[in-house]
Motif scaffolding. Structure first.
Motif, PDB file in Angstrom:
ATOM      1  N   MET A   1       0.840  -1.174   0.000  1.00 27.60           N
ATOM      2  CA  MET A   1       0.000   0.000   0.000  1.00 27.60           C
ATOM      3  C   MET A   1       0.886   1.238   0.000  1.00 27.60           C
ATOM      4  O   MET A   1       1.807   1.368   0.783  1.00 27.60           O
ATOM      5  CB  MET A   1      -0.874  -0.038   1.251  1.00 27.60           C
ATOM      6  CG  MET A   1      -1.893   1.030   1.284  1.00 27.60           C
ATOM      7  SD  MET A   1      -3.062   0.635   2.609  1.00 27.60           S
ATOM      8  CE  MET A   1      -3.561   2.255   3.006  1.00 27.60           C
ATOM      9  N   GLU A   2       0.601   2.160  -0.858  1.00 28.90           N
ATOM     10  CA  GLU A   2       1.409   3.372  -0.981  1.00 28.90           C
ATOM     11  C   GLU A   2       1.008   4.382   0.084  1.00 28.90           C
ATOM     12  O   GLU A   2      -0.167   4.552   0.393  1.00 28.90           O
ATOM     13  CB  GLU A   2       1.203   3.970  -2.362  1.00 28.90           C
ATOM     14  CG  GLU A   2       2.250   4.997  -2.709  1.00 28.90           C
ATOM     15  CD  GLU A   2       2.162   5.376  -4.170  1.00 28.90           C
ATOM     16  OE1 GLU A   2       2.187   6.569  -4.448  1.00 28.90           O
ATOM     17  OE2 GLU A   2       2.069   4.463  -5.006  1.00 28.90           O
ATOM     18  N   GLU A   3       2.019   5.045   0.666  1.00 30.66           N
ATOM     19  CA  GLU A   3       1.773   6.024   1.714  1.00 30.66           C
ATOM     20  C   GLU A   3       1.598   7.404   1.110  1.00 30.66           C
ATOM     21  O   GLU A   3       2.094   7.691   0.031  1.00 30.66           O
ATOM     22  CB  GLU A   3       2.933   6.021   2.707  1.00 30.66           C
ATOM     23  CG  GLU A   3       3.040   4.721   3.468  1.00 30.66           C
ATOM     24  CD  GLU A   3       4.169   4.721   4.471  1.00 30.66           C
ATOM     25  OE1 GLU A   3       4.750   5.775   4.719  1.00 30.66           O
ATOM     26  OE2 GLU A   3       4.462   3.644   4.995  1.00 30.66           O
ATOM     27  N   PRO A   4       0.886   8.298   1.811  1.00 32.20           N
ATOM     28  CA  PRO A   4       0.713   9.666   1.314  1.00 32.20           C
ATOM     29  C   PRO A   4       2.053  10.380   1.208  1.00 32.20           C
ATOM     30  O   PRO A   4       3.018   9.983   1.847  1.00 32.20           O
ATOM     31  CB  PRO A   4      -0.165  10.334   2.368  1.00 32.20           C
ATOM     32  CG  PRO A   4      -0.516   9.321   3.376  1.00 32.20           C
ATOM     33  CD  PRO A   4       0.239   8.077   3.081  1.00 32.20           C
ATOM     34  N   PRO A   5       2.135  11.431   0.414  1.00 30.92           N
ATOM     35  CA  PRO A   5       3.392  12.170   0.281  1.00 30.92           C
ATOM     36  C   PRO A   5       3.799  12.817   1.594  1.00 30.92           C
ATOM     37  O   PRO A   5       2.989  12.995   2.489  1.00 30.92           O
ATOM     38  CB  PRO A   5       3.077  13.219  -0.782  1.00 30.92           C
ATOM     39  CG  PRO A   5       1.600  13.340  -0.786  1.00 30.92           C
ATOM     40  CD  PRO A   5       1.053  12.006  -0.370  1.00 30.92           C
ATOM     41  N   ALA A   6       5.057  13.201   1.674  1.00 33.33           N
ATOM     42  CA  ALA A   6       5.598  13.838   2.880  1.00 33.33           C
ATOM     43  C   ALA A   6       4.865  15.139   3.182  1.00 33.33           C
ATOM     44  O   ALA A   6       4.336  15.786   2.293  1.00 33.33           O
ATOM     45  CB  ALA A   6       7.091  14.110   2.708  1.00 33.33           C
ATOM     46  N   VAL A  12      -0.231  16.233   6.715  1.00 32.09           N
ATOM     47  CA  VAL A  12       0.173  15.174   7.625  1.00 32.09           C
ATOM     48  C   VAL A  12       0.864  14.080   6.824  1.00 32.09           C
ATOM     49  O   VAL A  12       0.373  13.664   5.780  1.00 32.09           O
ATOM     50  CB  VAL A  12      -1.052  14.584   8.356  1.00 32.09           C
ATOM     51  CG1 VAL A  12      -0.657  13.418   9.219  1.00 32.09           C
ATOM     52  CG2 VAL A  12      -1.741  15.662   9.175  1.00 32.09           C
ATOM     53  N   SER A  13       2.009  13.629   7.310  1.00 27.33           N
ATOM     54  CA  SER A  13       2.729  12.534   6.682  1.00 27.33           C
ATOM     55  C   SER A  13       2.625  11.309   7.583  1.00 27.33           C
ATOM     56  O   SER A  13       2.858  11.405   8.791  1.00 27.33           O
ATOM     57  CB  SER A  13       4.200  12.917   6.492  1.00 27.33           C
ATOM     58  OG  SER A  13       4.954  11.792   6.112  1.00 27.33           O
ATOM     59  N   LEU A  14       2.249  10.169   7.021  1.00 28.76           N
ATOM     60  CA  LEU A  14       2.124   8.926   7.777  1.00 28.76           C
ATOM     61  C   LEU A  14       3.226   7.962   7.375  1.00 28.76           C
ATOM     62  O   LEU A  14       3.586   7.877   6.195  1.00 28.76           O
ATOM     63  CB  LEU A  14       0.774   8.276   7.511  1.00 28.76           C
ATOM     64  CG  LEU A  14      -0.457   9.109   7.853  1.00 28.76           C
ATOM     65  CD1 LEU A  14      -1.711   8.366   7.439  1.00 28.76           C
ATOM     66  CD2 LEU A  14      -0.488   9.455   9.322  1.00 28.76           C
ATOM     67  N   HIS A  15       3.744   7.245   8.355  1.00 27.82           N
ATOM     68  CA  HIS A  15       4.789   6.250   8.094  1.00 27.82           C
ATOM     69  C   HIS A  15       4.596   5.100   9.074  1.00 27.82           C
ATOM     70  O   HIS A  15       4.517   5.316  10.280  1.00 27.82           O
ATOM     71  CB  HIS A  15       6.173   6.885   8.265  1.00 27.82           C
ATOM     72  CG  HIS A  15       7.311   5.966   7.992  1.00 27.82           C
ATOM     73  ND1 HIS A  15       7.503   5.355   6.775  1.00 27.82           N
ATOM     74  CD2 HIS A  15       8.322   5.544   8.778  1.00 27.82           C
ATOM     75  CE1 HIS A  15       8.588   4.614   6.820  1.00 27.82           C
ATOM     76  NE2 HIS A  15       9.103   4.705   8.035  1.00 27.82           N
ATOM     77  N   ASN A  16       4.499   3.885   8.544  1.00 27.86           N
ATOM     78  CA  ASN A  16       4.323   2.687   9.361  1.00 27.86           C
ATOM     79  C   ASN A  16       5.458   1.720   9.092  1.00 27.86           C
ATOM     80  O   ASN A  16       5.881   1.568   7.946  1.00 27.86           O
ATOM     81  CB  ASN A  16       2.991   2.006   9.026  1.00 27.86           C
ATOM     82  CG  ASN A  16       1.811   2.887   9.332  1.00 27.86           C
ATOM     83  OD1 ASN A  16       1.614   3.291  10.465  1.00 27.86           O
ATOM     84  ND2 ASN A  16       1.026   3.197   8.323  1.00 27.86           N
ATOM     85  N   PHE A  17       5.923   1.067  10.150  1.00 28.82           N
ATOM     86  CA  PHE A  17       6.918   0.014   9.995  1.00 28.82           C
ATOM     87  C   PHE A  17       6.787  -0.948  11.165  1.00 28.82           C
ATOM     88  O   PHE A  17       6.135  -0.648  12.163  1.00 28.82           O
ATOM     89  CB  PHE A  17       8.334   0.579   9.879  1.00 28.82           C
ATOM     90  CG  PHE A  17       8.804   1.427  11.033  1.00 28.82           C
ATOM     91  CD1 PHE A  17       9.659   0.904  11.992  1.00 28.82           C
ATOM     92  CD2 PHE A  17       8.421   2.755  11.151  1.00 28.82           C
ATOM     93  CE1 PHE A  17      10.117   1.683  13.045  1.00 28.82           C
ATOM     94  CE2 PHE A  17       8.877   3.546  12.201  1.00 28.82           C
ATOM     95  CZ  PHE A  17       9.719   3.004  13.160  1.00 28.82           C
ATOM     96  N   SER A  18       7.357  -2.116  11.025  1.00 31.42           N
ATOM     97  CA  SER A  18       7.295  -3.147  12.060  1.00 31.42           C
ATOM     98  C   SER A  18       8.663  -3.769  12.231  1.00 31.42           C
ATOM     99  O   SER A  18       9.507  -3.703  11.334  1.00 31.42           O
ATOM    100  CB  SER A  18       6.295  -4.241  11.667  1.00 31.42           C
ATOM    101  OG  SER A  18       5.006  -3.704  11.523  1.00 31.42           O
ATOM    102  N   HIS A  27       4.807  -3.000  16.190  1.00 30.88           N
ATOM    103  CA  HIS A  27       4.379  -2.104  15.123  1.00 30.88           C
ATOM    104  C   HIS A  27       4.634  -0.655  15.538  1.00 30.88           C
ATOM    105  O   HIS A  27       4.481  -0.301  16.708  1.00 30.88           O
ATOM    106  CB  HIS A  27       2.899  -2.300  14.811  1.00 30.88           C
ATOM    107  CG  HIS A  27       2.550  -3.698  14.444  1.00 30.88           C
ATOM    108  ND1 HIS A  27       2.866  -4.235  13.219  1.00 30.88           N
ATOM    109  CD2 HIS A  27       1.947  -4.681  15.152  1.00 30.88           C
ATOM    110  CE1 HIS A  27       2.457  -5.486  13.182  1.00 30.88           C
ATOM    111  NE2 HIS A  27       1.901  -5.781  14.345  1.00 30.88           N
ATOM    112  N   PHE A  28       4.986   0.171  14.560  1.00 31.64           N
ATOM    113  CA  PHE A  28       5.278   1.579  14.789  1.00 31.64           C
ATOM    114  C   PHE A  28       4.439   2.399  13.807  1.00 31.64           C
ATOM    115  O   PHE A  28       4.357   2.057  12.629  1.00 31.64           O
ATOM    116  CB  PHE A  28       6.761   1.880  14.520  1.00 31.64           C
ATOM    117  CG  PHE A  28       7.706   1.071  15.359  1.00 31.64           C
ATOM    118  CD1 PHE A  28       8.245   1.596  16.522  1.00 31.64           C
ATOM    119  CD2 PHE A  28       8.079  -0.206  14.978  1.00 31.64           C
ATOM    120  CE1 PHE A  28       9.138   0.870  17.289  1.00 31.64           C
ATOM    121  CE2 PHE A  28       8.968  -0.946  15.736  1.00 31.64           C
ATOM    122  CZ  PHE A  28       9.497  -0.405  16.895  1.00 31.64           C
TER     123      PHE A  28
END
Length: 123
Positions: A1-6, A12-18, A27-28
């Motif tokens: 899934m592509e994340e919104p631009p910075a 608002v910029s979203l970033h998820n990682f695990s 999860h972060f």
């Protein structure tokens, strides 16, 4: 899934990682706002606590407080202080892991710092 631009111009910029730390999947979730940062850390979708920290001109240690949850658990508050010092932003942290062992919390913090180095535009 592509994340919104910075984030730019108030977006608002979203970033998820695990990461798998000590056999636990952590999860972060990072939301970068104009002058602040929201970081959620957890294994399950809960918001058990919330802390905020920000730098000030009177002290080298960022001021911080717990907004939600058990005030005797300083994991969120301490992490928010260290991230505020590093980013020079107001930082909200919600640390929702049962394991509050200091060595485990250090692994979590190091994983966040690795991600900050790899993707500085997300923080």
């Amino acid at each position: 899934m592509e994340e919104p631009p910075a984030a730019a111009g108030g977006e608002v910029s979203l970033h998820n990682f695990s990461a798998r730390l000590w056999e636990q999947l952590v999860h972060f979730h990072v939301m970068r706002l104009t002058d602040s940062l929201f970081l959620w850390v957890g294994a399950t979708p809960h918001l058990r606590n919330l802390a905020v920290a920000m730098c000030n001109r009177y002290d080298s240690i960022p001021v911080s407080t717990s907004l939600l949850g058990d005030t005797s658990d300083t994991t969120s508050t301490g992490l928010a202080q260290r991230l505020a010092r590093k980013t020079k932003k107001q930082v909200f942290v919600s640390y929702n892991l049962q394991n509050t062992d200091s060595n485990f919390a250090l692994l979590v913090e190091n994983r966040i710092k690795e991600e900050m180095e790899a993707f500085p535009e997300k923080f």
